[in-house]
Design a protein around this motif. Structure first.
Motif, PDB file in Angstrom:
ATOM      1  N   ASP A 143       0.676  -0.756  -0.320  1.00 51.71           N
ATOM      2  CA  ASP A 143       0.048   0.175   0.091  1.00 51.71           C
ATOM      3  C   ASP A 143       0.998   1.470  -0.107  1.00 51.71           C
ATOM      4  OD1 ASP A 143       0.746  -0.350   2.131  1.00 51.71           O
ATOM      5  OD2 ASP A 143      -1.156  -0.305   3.686  1.00 51.71           O
ATOM      6  N   VAL A 144       1.897   0.840  -1.178  1.00 47.67           N
ATOM      7  CA  VAL A 144       2.878   2.575  -0.859  1.00 47.67           C
ATOM      8  C   VAL A 144       3.273   2.495  -2.063  1.00 47.67           C
ATOM      9  CG1 VAL A 144       5.443   3.622  -0.739  1.00 47.67           C
ATOM     10  CG2 VAL A 144       3.869   1.634   1.351  1.00 47.67           C
ATOM     11  N   TRP A 145       2.933   4.128  -2.761  1.00 42.14           N
ATOM     12  CA  TRP A 145       3.622   4.330  -4.148  1.00 42.14           C
ATOM     13  C   TRP A 145       4.793   4.811  -3.684  1.00 42.14           C
ATOM     14  CZ3 TRP A 145       4.276   9.357  -6.194  1.00 42.14           C
ATOM     15  CH2 TRP A 145       3.809   9.738  -7.702  1.00 42.14           C
ATOM     16  N   LEU A 146       5.545   4.649  -4.654  1.00 41.34           N
ATOM     17  CA  LEU A 146       6.599   5.478  -5.032  1.00 41.34           C
ATOM     18  C   LEU A 146       6.791   6.087  -6.048  1.00 41.34           C
ATOM     19  CD1 LEU A 146       9.314   2.226  -4.306  1.00 41.34           C
ATOM     20  CD2 LEU A 146       8.601   4.484  -2.596  1.00 41.34           C
ATOM     21  N   GLU A 147       7.401   7.737  -5.687  1.00 38.85           N
ATOM     22  CA  GLU A 147       7.418   8.794  -6.949  1.00 38.85           C
ATOM     23  C   GLU A 147       8.645   7.954  -7.748  1.00 38.85           C
ATOM     24  OE1 GLU A 147       7.092  12.333  -4.604  1.00 38.85           O
ATOM     25  OE2 GLU A 147      10.683  12.020  -4.570  1.00 38.85           O
ATOM     26  N   PRO A 148       9.333   8.810  -8.821  1.00 44.13           N
ATOM     27  CA  PRO A 148       9.987   8.002  -9.804  1.00 44.13           C
ATOM     28  C   PRO A 148      11.352   8.957  -9.073  1.00 44.13           C
ATOM     29  CG  PRO A 148       8.117   8.927 -11.315  1.00 44.13           C
ATOM     30  CD  PRO A 148       7.502   9.415  -9.063  1.00 44.13           C
ATOM     31  N   GLY A 149      12.409   8.032  -9.257  1.00 39.57           N
ATOM     32  CA  GLY A 149      13.530   8.518  -8.504  1.00 39.57           C
ATOM     33  C   GLY A 149      14.352   8.332  -7.106  1.00 39.57           C
ATOM     34  N   ALA A 150      12.491   7.579  -6.197  1.00 39.49           N
ATOM     35  CA  ALA A 150      12.928   7.029  -5.371  1.00 39.49           C
ATOM     36  C   ALA A 150      13.319   6.358  -4.970  1.00 39.49           C
ATOM     37  CB  ALA A 150      11.441   7.047  -4.308  1.00 39.49           C
ATOM     38  N   LEU A 151      13.642   5.026  -5.960  1.00 38.79           N
ATOM     39  CA  LEU A 151      14.656   3.743  -5.587  1.00 38.79           C
ATOM     40  C   LEU A 151      15.485   4.344  -5.589  1.00 38.79           C
ATOM     41  CD1 LEU A 151      14.573   0.787  -4.791  1.00 38.79           C
ATOM     42  CD2 LEU A 151      14.493   0.671  -7.620  1.00 38.79           C
TER      43      LEU A 151
END
Length: 292
Positions: A114-122
């Motif tokens: 239930d977690v959305w990662l914004e682009p670049g987070a990883l």
């Protein structure tokens, strides 16, 4: 109509990649689709793998057309995806142990469904752990419905690392334990706004534990015991991530990373029976007096 979804095989998935993302899920097809969509939009970390392990009561969440499409999008982008079921359920810790055993990657991202990662987070998390050399780094998750709920008393628990993180033995009732308060609501958004970091900059800060989005050095997590304590806790527990992170902190240190690119979907929990805190059981064993 969606055609049958290739589940992948464990044998072909286990290769020495830089990063694998480990996602446990249950009864959350919509949330899983959003989580996978965030991963499909990541950049800067080529060919990371994804493992989804489902414990749904009915058909697996990844069979939903939206989630299945995101699985195909990930594969189309060069990211191998392994889809598995882990039944019967034996508790959260056993589920995470199973996921960890599915990977041989250098780093593993333990990501809730239930977690959305914004682009670049990883990419930012990988950059941070490679530079810091500690056992884990993580993004505390933002609850955007709390954006207008500013809690300055919690902000005082924010403390940056001046250099690489060092091992810490953290226990309840200490000031270090209270660091977890900065991960509630939208506190990290407010702290980040005050820092006014230039584009591309990030900061490492001291933590007691982080929920939802944690990148581990896999070898250091395994050396710290991983989630093998699952055999010592009853099935209806929570806090398994806390137990694992406390063990890694004691050996190798860890850090939170700002800005956080992790956003909590704020859906109702599917873990409704939480009779035991796994970390309490593990700490009680570790801190028990040893026979002379």
């Amino acid at each position: 109509m969606n055609r049958p979804l290739d589940l992948g095989t464990a044998a072909s998935f286990r290769t020495d990649r830089l990063v694998d993302v480990l996602i446990p899920t249950r009864n959350r097809p919509a949330e899983l689709a959003v989580t996978l969509a965030g991963l499909a939009a990541q950049n800067g970390v080529p060919a990371f793998g994804v493992v989804v392990s489902d414990q749904s009561d009915g058909e697996p969440a990844y069979a939903h057309p939206a989630a299945a499409t995101m699985v195909r999008a990930l594969r189309h982008g060069g990211h191998p995806v392994l889809l598995t079921r882990r039944l019967p359920r034996r508790g959260l810790a056993e589920h995470r142990a199973y996921l960890l055993a599915a990977s041989t990657a250098r780093y593993v991202l333990s990501l809730d469904d239930d977690v959305w990662l914004e682009p670049g987070a990883l990419h930012r998390l990988v950059t941070a752990i490679e530079e810091l050399g500690c056992g884990f780094v993580g993004n505390g998750v933002h609850g955007l419905s709390y954006t207008d709920d500013v809690r300055p008393d919690a902000h005082g628990h924010y403390e940056e690392w001046a250099g690489p993180p060092t091992p810490e033995r953290i226990r309840p009732g200490t000031a270090q334990w209270d660091r977890a308060r900065i991960h509630s609501a939208a506190n990290l958004l407010h702290i980040t706004a005050k820092l006014a970091l230039p584009p591309g900059a990030w900061r490492a800060y001291k933590v007691s534990w982080i929920g939802g989005c944690v990148l581990y050095d896999r070898a250091k997590l395994v050396a710290s015991g991983g989630f093998d304590f699952w055999r010592r806790v009853q099935e209806k527990h929570q806090g398994e991530d806390v137990a694992a992170q406390l063990a890694v902190l004691a050996r190798y240190g860890g850090a939170g990373v700002l800005p956080s690119g992790a956003y909590h979907l704020e859906s109702p929990t599917t873990v409704t029976e939480r009779d035991v805190e796994a970390w309490e059981v593990v700490l009680a064993d570790e801190d028990a007096p040893q026979p002379a």
